[in-house]
Scaffold this motif. Structure first.
Motif, short mmCIF file in Angstrom:
data_model
loop_
_atom_site.label_atom_id
_atom_site.label_comp_id
_atom_site.label_asym_id
_atom_site.label_seq_id
_atom_site.Cartn_x
_atom_site.Cartn_y
_atom_site.Cartn_z
N LEU A 1 0.79 -1.22 0.00
CA LEU A 1 0.00 0.00 0.00
C LEU A 1 0.83 1.28 0.00
CD1 LEU A 1 -2.78 -1.03 2.56
CD2 LEU A 1 -2.71 -1.41 0.09
N ALA A 2 2.09 1.18 0.38
CA ALA A 2 2.89 2.40 0.58
C ALA A 2 3.08 3.21 -0.70
CB ALA A 2 4.25 2.05 1.19
N ASP A 3 3.05 2.56 -1.87
CA ASP A 3 3.22 3.30 -3.12
C ASP A 3 1.93 3.92 -3.62
OD1 ASP A 3 5.91 2.75 -3.22
OD2 ASP A 3 5.65 0.92 -4.41
N ARG A 4 0.81 3.51 -3.04
CA ARG A 4 -0.47 3.98 -3.55
C ARG A 4 -1.14 5.01 -2.65
NH1 ARG A 4 -6.07 0.69 -4.36
NH2 ARG A 4 -7.31 2.54 -4.71
N PHE A 5 -0.96 4.88 -1.33
CA PHE A 5 -1.67 5.72 -0.37
C PHE A 5 -0.70 6.57 0.44
CE2 PHE A 5 -4.50 2.07 -0.90
CZ PHE A 5 -5.73 2.67 -1.07
N GLU A 6 -1.20 7.73 0.87
CA GLU A 6 -0.58 8.38 2.01
C GLU A 6 -1.03 7.58 3.23
OE1 GLU A 6 0.62 12.69 2.26
OE2 GLU A 6 -1.48 12.79 1.61
N LEU A 7 -0.10 7.28 4.12
CA LEU A 7 -0.37 6.39 5.24
C LEU A 7 -0.27 7.15 6.55
CD1 LEU A 7 1.72 3.39 3.94
CD2 LEU A 7 -0.78 3.57 3.91
N ALA A 8 -1.10 6.72 7.52
CA ALA A 8 -1.12 7.41 8.80
C ALA A 8 -1.41 6.43 9.92
CB ALA A 8 -2.18 8.52 8.79
N LEU A 9 -0.81 6.69 11.07
CA LEU A 9 -1.03 5.90 12.28
C LEU A 9 -1.70 6.78 13.33
CD1 LEU A 9 2.33 3.95 12.55
CD2 LEU A 9 0.06 2.91 12.33
N PRO A 10 -2.59 6.18 14.13
CA PRO A 10 -3.29 6.99 15.14
C PRO A 10 -2.40 7.32 16.33
CG PRO A 10 -3.93 4.68 15.31
CD PRO A 10 -3.03 4.79 14.12
N TYR A 11 -2.68 8.47 16.93
CA TYR A 11 -2.09 8.79 18.21
C TYR A 11 -3.14 9.56 19.03
CZ TYR A 11 -1.25 13.79 17.32
OH TYR A 11 -1.40 15.13 17.09
N ILE A 12 -2.96 9.54 20.32
CA ILE A 12 -3.92 10.15 21.23
C ILE A 12 -3.29 11.40 21.83
CG2 ILE A 12 -5.25 9.81 23.36
CD1 ILE A 12 -5.28 6.79 22.66
N PRO A 13 -3.69 12.58 21.35
CA PRO A 13 -3.09 13.81 21.89
C PRO A 13 -3.61 14.15 23.28
CG PRO A 13 -4.69 14.36 20.19
CD PRO A 13 -4.60 12.85 20.23
N VAL A 14 -4.88 13.81 23.54
CA VAL A 14 -5.52 14.10 24.83
C VAL A 14 -6.36 12.90 25.22
CG1 VAL A 14 -7.05 15.65 26.10
CG2 VAL A 14 -5.62 16.57 24.27
N ARG A 15 -6.21 12.43 26.43
CA ARG A 15 -6.96 11.28 26.90
C ARG A 15 -8.47 11.54 26.79
NH1 ARG A 15 -5.25 7.17 30.48
NH2 ARG A 15 -7.00 6.07 31.42
N ASN A 16 -9.20 10.50 26.34
CA ASN A 16 -10.67 10.52 26.21
C ASN A 16 -11.16 11.54 25.18
OD1 ASN A 16 -11.01 8.47 28.13
ND2 ASN A 16 -10.93 9.95 29.80
N GLN A 17 -10.31 11.87 24.22
CA GLN A 17 -10.69 12.73 23.11
C GLN A 17 -10.46 11.97 21.81
OE1 GLN A 17 -12.09 15.91 23.31
NE2 GLN A 17 -12.22 15.35 25.49
N PRO A 18 -10.97 12.46 20.67
CA PRO A 18 -10.72 11.77 19.40
C PRO A 18 -9.23 11.61 19.12
CG PRO A 18 -12.43 13.42 19.13
CD PRO A 18 -11.85 13.63 20.51
N VAL A 19 -8.89 10.51 18.42
CA VAL A 19 -7.49 10.32 18.03
C VAL A 19 -7.20 11.19 16.80
CG1 VAL A 19 -7.44 7.96 18.91
CG2 VAL A 19 -7.92 8.35 16.50
N ARG A 20 -5.93 11.44 16.59
CA ARG A 20 -5.48 12.09 15.37
C ARG A 20 -4.53 11.13 14.68
NH1 ARG A 20 -3.98 18.20 16.18
NH2 ARG A 20 -4.55 18.18 13.99
N PHE A 21 -4.12 11.48 13.48
CA PHE A 21 -3.32 10.57 12.68
C PHE A 21 -2.06 11.27 12.18
CE2 PHE A 21 -7.51 8.86 12.76
CZ PHE A 21 -7.32 7.49 12.83
#
Length: 198
Positions: free
Chosen positions: A79-99
């Motif tokens: 997939l690396a040649d076709r998509f921009e790839l992202a992994l989740p991280y949690i900036p603030v506990r109990n809030q939406p994740v960002r990538f």
């Protein structure tokens, strides 16, 4: 797990889901190496077919923990040649994740729950998410780790995201007794193939 009568109040359902989560996690972690490898091969083939039919460009995936299906080699090699790839991280506990943007070989650091995240702080907005399943039901609802992070993230997105749950067939349940905050997957992929609800 499913022959026990579940009272209709939310407290009883919460307790049932906590017990069910432990059982499904144990099943997932106990999946043997040869069974896991065979299942992952089938799952990757199904994902390849699904992704080949989309014109999305940004894909969020996950760094596996607790026996989750490990898609890292598939993502890196296919997939690396076709998509921009992202992994989740949690900036603030109990809030939406960002990538955060990820590329093969990217430097990593420890994030929430000691899950590796990219050091690169560039944030992306995936239009496809590969989401790990602790369990899932016949309507596409997902049983996760219990923190509610993906539900918060999907609810706050404000746009259409293709939600693809990834897990093992042995964690399929007739129902997870979904609550108001649960958001169903569009597709669930296991070694039995893809179930599509969208």
């Amino acid at each position: 797990m499913n022959d026990v009568a579940i009272p209709s109040n939310s407290t009883a359902i919460y307790r049932w889901r906590r017990l069910c989560r432990r059982t499904m996690l144990a099943r997932r972690v106990a999946t043997a190496g040869t069974e896991r490898k065979a299942a992952t091969t089938v799952i990757e083939a199904a994902l390849r077919e699904i992704l080949n039919q989309t014109d999305y460009t940004t894909l969020g995936f996950y760094w596996p923990i607790k026996g989750e299906v490990d898609l890292r080699p598939f993502v890196r090699d296919t997939l690396a040649d076709r998509f921009e790839l992202a992994l989740p991280y949690i900036p603030v506990r109990n809030q939406p994740v960002r990538f955060r943007r990820w590329r093969p070989g990217a430097p990593m650091t420890q994030g929430f729950w000691n899950i590796p995240i990219p050091e690169d702080e560039t944030c992306l907005s995936p239009d496809i998410l590969l989401i790990p399943l602790v369990g899932f039901d016949s309507q596409g609802f997902r049983l996760g780790n219990g923190g509610g992070y993906y539900d918060r993230t999907l609810k706050s997105a404000g746009r259409r995201i293709l939600k693809v749950g990834v897990g093992f067939e042995k964690t399929h349940l007739p129902t997870i007794h979904p609550q108001w905050h649960d958001i169903p997957m569009d597709i669930v992929v296991t070694e039995s193939g893809a179930r599509v609800w969208s």
